[in-house]
Design an enzyme around this catalytic site. Structure first.
Site, PDB file in Angstrom:
ATOM      1  N   LEU A  19       1.019  -1.179   0.060  1.00  0.00           N
ATOM      2  CA  LEU A  19       0.012  -0.154  -0.029  1.00  0.00           C
ATOM      3  C   LEU A  19       0.891   1.321  -0.227  1.00  0.00           C
ATOM      4  O   LEU A  19       2.083   1.231   0.469  1.00  0.00           O
ATOM      5  CB  LEU A  19      -0.826  -0.006   1.332  1.00  0.00           C
ATOM      6  N   GLY A  23       1.097   3.565  -2.783  1.00  0.00           N
ATOM      7  CA  GLY A  23       1.070   4.283  -3.790  1.00  0.00           C
ATOM      8  C   GLY A  23       2.415   4.772  -4.413  1.00  0.00           C
ATOM      9  O   GLY A  23       3.373   4.212  -3.876  1.00  0.00           O
ATOM     10  N   LYS A  83      13.568  10.646  -0.853  1.00  0.00           N
ATOM     11  CA  LYS A  83      14.013  11.452   0.068  1.00  0.00           C
ATOM     12  C   LYS A  83      15.115  10.519   0.778  1.00  0.00           C
ATOM     13  O   LYS A  83      16.091  10.904   1.327  1.00  0.00           O
ATOM     14  CB  LYS A  83      13.013  11.679   0.961  1.00  0.00           C
ATOM     15  N   GLY A  96      14.414  16.705 -18.884  1.00  0.00           N
ATOM     16  CA  GLY A  96      13.375  17.583 -18.056  1.00  0.00           C
ATOM     17  C   GLY A  96      14.139  18.040 -16.598  1.00  0.00           C
ATOM     18  O   GLY A  96      14.521  17.482 -15.950  1.00  0.00           O
ATOM     19  N   LEU A 150      15.830  17.081 -11.243  1.00  0.00           N
ATOM     20  CA  LEU A 150      16.616  17.768 -10.251  1.00  0.00           C
ATOM     21  C   LEU A 150      16.867  16.916  -9.004  1.00  0.00           C
ATOM     22  O   LEU A 150      18.089  17.007  -8.578  1.00  0.00           O
ATOM     23  CB  LEU A 150      16.337  19.096 -10.048  1.00  0.00           C
ATOM     24  N   GLU A 151      15.797  16.553  -8.467  1.00  0.00           N
ATOM     25  CA  GLU A 151      16.131  15.713  -7.203  1.00  0.00           C
ATOM     26  C   GLU A 151      16.913  14.432  -7.484  1.00  0.00           C
ATOM     27  O   GLU A 151      17.939  14.377  -6.717  1.00  0.00           O
ATOM     28  CB  GLU A 151      14.614  15.459  -6.631  1.00  0.00           C
ATOM     29  N   MET A 153       0.643  17.947  -8.873  1.00  0.00           N
ATOM     30  CA  MET A 153       0.705  16.253  -8.991  1.00  0.00           C
ATOM     31  C   MET A 153       1.405  16.340  -7.499  1.00  0.00           C
ATOM     32  O   MET A 153       2.736  15.923  -7.610  1.00  0.00           O
ATOM     33  CB  MET A 153       1.316  15.573  -9.825  1.00  0.00           C
ATOM     34  N   ALA A 189       1.567  14.708  -3.217  1.00  0.00           N
ATOM     35  CA  ALA A 189       0.877  13.847  -2.424  1.00  0.00           C
ATOM     36  C   ALA A 189       0.143  14.661  -1.443  1.00  0.00           C
ATOM     37  O   ALA A 189      -1.046  14.338  -1.036  1.00  0.00           O
ATOM     38  CB  ALA A 189       1.970  12.916  -1.618  1.00  0.00           C
ATOM     39  N   HIS A 204      15.103  31.596  19.449  1.00  0.00           N
ATOM     40  CA  HIS A 204      16.629  31.854  18.921  1.00  0.00           C
ATOM     41  C   HIS A 204      17.453  30.805  19.453  1.00  0.00           C
ATOM     42  O   HIS A 204      17.618  30.401  20.624  1.00  0.00           O
ATOM     43  CB  HIS A 204      16.901  33.062  19.450  1.00  0.00           C
TER      44      HIS A 204
HETATM   45  P1  NAI Z   1       7.741  18.366 -14.537  1.00  0.00           P
HETATM   46  O1  NAI Z   1       6.443  18.728 -15.104  1.00  0.00           O
HETATM   47  O2  NAI Z   1       7.999  19.120 -13.025  1.00  0.00           O
HETATM   48  O3  NAI Z   1       9.104  18.827 -15.276  1.00  0.00           O
HETATM   49  C1  NAI Z   1       9.231  18.541 -16.647  1.00  0.00           C
HETATM   50  C2  NAI Z   1      10.293  19.276 -17.425  1.00  0.00           C
HETATM   51  O4  NAI Z   1      10.377  18.316 -18.485  1.00  0.00           O
HETATM   52  C3  NAI Z   1       9.636  20.445 -17.740  1.00  0.00           C
HETATM   53  O5  NAI Z   1      10.274  21.442 -17.455  1.00  0.00           O
HETATM   54  C4  NAI Z   1       9.349  20.502 -19.276  1.00  0.00           C
HETATM   55  O6  NAI Z   1       9.661  21.610 -19.835  1.00  0.00           O
HETATM   56  C5  NAI Z   1      10.693  19.471 -19.646  1.00  0.00           C
HETATM   57  N1  NAI Z   1      10.392  18.805 -20.961  1.00  0.00           N
HETATM   58  C6  NAI Z   1       9.317  18.147 -21.309  1.00  0.00           C
HETATM   59  N2  NAI Z   1       9.605  17.727 -22.789  1.00  0.00           N
HETATM   60  C7  NAI Z   1      10.670  17.974 -22.891  1.00  0.00           C
HETATM   61  C8  NAI Z   1      11.468  17.442 -24.082  1.00  0.00           C
HETATM   62  N3  NAI Z   1      11.199  16.911 -25.126  1.00  0.00           N
HETATM   63  N4  NAI Z   1      13.097  17.833 -23.932  1.00  0.00           N
HETATM   64  C9  NAI Z   1      13.315  18.517 -22.879  1.00  0.00           C
HETATM   65  N5  NAI Z   1      12.661  18.800 -21.802  1.00  0.00           N
HETATM   66  C10 NAI Z   1      11.145  18.414 -21.765  1.00  0.00           C
HETATM   67  O7  NAI Z   1       7.787  16.614 -14.330  1.00  0.00           O
HETATM   68  P2  NAI Z   1       8.555  15.950 -13.384  1.00  0.00           P
HETATM   69  O8  NAI Z   1       9.789  16.496 -12.799  1.00  0.00           O
HETATM   70  O9  NAI Z   1       8.715  14.646 -14.317  1.00  0.00           O
HETATM   71  O10 NAI Z   1       7.753  15.488 -12.257  1.00  0.00           O
HETATM   72  C11 NAI Z   1       6.172  15.164 -12.369  1.00  0.00           C
HETATM   73  C12 NAI Z   1       5.194  15.612 -11.317  1.00  0.00           C
HETATM   74  O11 NAI Z   1       5.656  14.979 -10.099  1.00  0.00           O
HETATM   75  C13 NAI Z   1       5.204  16.940 -11.306  1.00  0.00           C
HETATM   76  O12 NAI Z   1       3.929  17.358 -11.247  1.00  0.00           O
HETATM   77  C14 NAI Z   1       5.839  17.201  -9.930  1.00  0.00           C
HETATM   78  O13 NAI Z   1       5.334  18.347  -9.296  1.00  0.00           O
HETATM   79  C15 NAI Z   1       5.795  15.910  -8.980  1.00  0.00           C
HETATM   80  N6  NAI Z   1       6.876  15.641  -8.239  1.00  0.00           N
HETATM   81  C16 NAI Z   1       6.690  16.501  -7.260  1.00  0.00           C
HETATM   82  C17 NAI Z   1       7.814  16.115  -6.337  1.00  0.00           C
HETATM   83  C18 NAI Z   1       7.848  17.074  -5.042  1.00  0.00           C
HETATM   84  O14 NAI Z   1       7.122  17.783  -4.614  1.00  0.00           O
HETATM   85  N7  NAI Z   1       9.164  17.208  -4.344  1.00  0.00           N
HETATM   86  C19 NAI Z   1       8.847  15.157  -6.405  1.00  0.00           C
HETATM   87  C20 NAI Z   1       8.622  14.655  -7.665  1.00  0.00           C
HETATM   88  C21 NAI Z   1       7.592  14.766  -8.325  1.00  0.00           C
END
Ligand code: NAI
Length: 460
Positions: free
Chosen positions: A36, A38, A49, A177, A183-184, A313, A315, A439
């Site tokens: 469980l 997801g 993390k 992307g 980046l993480e 998107m 959690a 502080h």
């Molecule tokens: P994202 O939507 O954050 O970023 C995807 C990036 O890929 C964008 O900057 C886009 O311009 C780029 N891209 C798309 N097609 C491309 C191409 N053909 N060539 C080069 N660049 C391209 O999506 P990501 O990082 O995959 O995350 C997915 C979802 O998961 C997001 O909604 C994110 O918020 C969520 N997430 C949240 C986390 C957190 O809150 N810490 C951690 C991991 C994911």
């Protein structure tokens, strides 16, 4: 007949199921995976993390302890032990949800759920049953988006799940992307010694973030050793013809040869196989299920929350929606304040934001004051050796009401919670500024930024 069936046991679904059971509803939750929790618990937030924490400690031990007066000998990486720590974190979480279901008397079915008609669900898999309920909540989440021309083999070319599990540090990792996932996970492998090249289609990183923070983050990440190609549209990636590895093609760039590719170009709603056609429910152009303000779909008695509906998107967004949805079913009221949902990027330093960005306020013609405080002026930050970044608070020019906050710096993800509460309570910047902050803590940076809204910062 049950009161509620929840499809999907991610943070949206399992939290909704528990809350509904607390409110006295008879609830079943159907999940196809044996564990469980997801994406978030199994292959997302939690394992990433764990790897971020481990890789940060490895990197700090190898490169950063000297300045604290700690001399270390030869620092070695035990990647298998890192994965073990990650697995321990995941297993504790997923087993915890099992326990919570038992405690709250949520009945769990293991299998794939599909609508066979209004109020009727068939479960197929380990459990094979037909269920019916007055209310059905779709919380099936999302999956990594495919990129045309880039066929993922789950090995050399993969998604975030693949990149969480590499058994060796890649020599050269190309990340497609520059969003949160890229980046993480790019940070994890960079810290462990990989060369990391990020190819991003847009002219900036981390889309949707406060622009000033996005620019600063780019500078910081470059300094850490990330290589960026912005404005680079990736059109293909394929195993190299000779010598192993992968060749990545992007418009306007020479082909890039690397060892592994992480595709992180967004995620796509999970609706396949749900039998939506059997109840006449259609998805929108982005494959998502549209809902009204109470998470009711176009079909009465069928609801949807989380990644499967439009919106960020996250959690915690899914959790809030799940709770609001079932509270409304059980009590008649339930609401989510989307303006008070924080977003966090768990890089080093962390990046966090809540409420409106400066660009959003400008576009809406709302006049605002800015209060700012740099971590370098905070005693605790100096002791921690975490002096990079700042806190920025945006408050309405006329009423002083907090409209947004954006932080790049140590523990930004924890610090932002205070401002989310302030926004939820309709607080003014002065409310934060007049609240006593212990502080020496990093939280004083938030207080000082709030003081700064009225030009009253003390320590800067
Ligand atoms: P994202 O939507 O954050 O970023 C995807 C990036 O890929 C964008 O900057 C886009 O311009 C780029 N891209 C798309 N097609 C491309 C191409 N053909 N060539 C080069 N660049 C391209 O999506 P990501 O990082 O995959 O995350 C997915 C979802 O998961 C997001 O909604 C994110 O918020 C969520 N997430 C949240 C986390 C957190 O809150 N810490 C951690 C991991 C994911």
């Amino acid at each position: 007949m049950l009161d509620l069936i929840v499809i999907g046991a991610g943070p949206g679904g399992y939290v909704a199921a528990i809350r509904a059971a607390q409110l006295g509803l008879s609830v079943a939750c159907i999940e196809r995976e044996p564990a469980l929790g997801g994406t978030c618990l199994r292959v997302g937030c939690i394992p990433s993390k764990a790897m971020l924490e481990s890789s940060e400690r490895f990197h700090a031990t190898a490169h950063d302890l000297n300045r604290f007066g700690v001399k270390v000998g030869n620092v070695e990486l035990d990647l298998a032990a890192m994965h073990k720590h990650k697995d321990t974190c995941v297993n504790a979480g997923t087993r915890g949800v099992d326990g919570l279901f038992k405690k709250n008397k949520v009945t769990r079915y293991e299998g794939t759920a599909a609508f066979t008609g209004p109020g009727a669900i068939r479960v197929q898999g380990k459990d094979n049953v037909e269920l019916s309920a007055k209310h059905i909540l779709i919380a099936t989440g999302s999956k990594p988006a495919q990129l045309r021309g880039v066929e993922m083999d789950g090995e050399l070319i993969g998604d975030s799940t693949t990149a969480l599990g590499y058994r060796e540090v890649p020599g050269h990792l190309v990340v497609i992307g520059a969003g949160v996932i890229g980046l993480e996970l790019g940070s994890v492998w960079l810290r462990l010694g990989a060369k990391v090249t990020v190819l991003e289609y847009m002219d900036h990183i981390l889309p949707g973030l406060d622009e000033e923070i996005s620019k600063e983050a780019l500078k910081v990440f470059k300094k850490q050793g990330f290589a960026f190609h912005l404005g680079a549209k990736v059109t293909g990636a394929s195993p190299a013809r000779k010598g192993g590895g992968v060749t990545v093609h992007a418009e306007g760039l020479e082909d890039i040869k690397c060892d592994r590719v992480l595709v992180a170009t967004g995620r796509w709603a999970n609706t396949e196989g749900l039998g939506l056609e059997n109840i006449g429910l259609k998805t929108n152009q982005r494959g998502q299920i549209e809902v009204d303000e109470h998470y009711q779909t176009a079909v009465p008695g069928v609801y949807a929350i989380g990644d499967v509906i439009p919106g960020p998107m996250l959690a915690h967004k899914a959790e809030e929606e799940g709770i609001a949805c079932v509270e409304r079913i059980a009590t008649g009221v339930g609401h989510v304040n989307y303006n008070a949902i924080p977003g966090i990027v768990y890089t080093h330093p962390e990046i966090a934001g809540v409420g409106k960005t400066e660009q959003e306020l400008k576009a809406a013609g709302i006049e605002y004051n800015v209060g700012r405080f740099n971590f370098i002026a905070n005693g605790r930050a100096r002791a921690l050796g975490e002096t990079a970044g700042w806190v920025k608070i945006l408050a309405d020019k006329r009423t002083d009401r907090v409209l947004g906050a954006h932080i790049i710096g140590a523990r930004a993800g924890d610090l932002i919670a205070e401002v989310a509460v302030a926004i939820e309570f309709g607080a003014s910047a002065e409310d934060i500024a007049r609240s006593c902050h212990a502080h020496p803590t990093l939280a004083e940076c938030v207080k000082e930024a709030a003081l700064g809204v009225a030009g009253r910062t003390i320590h800067m």
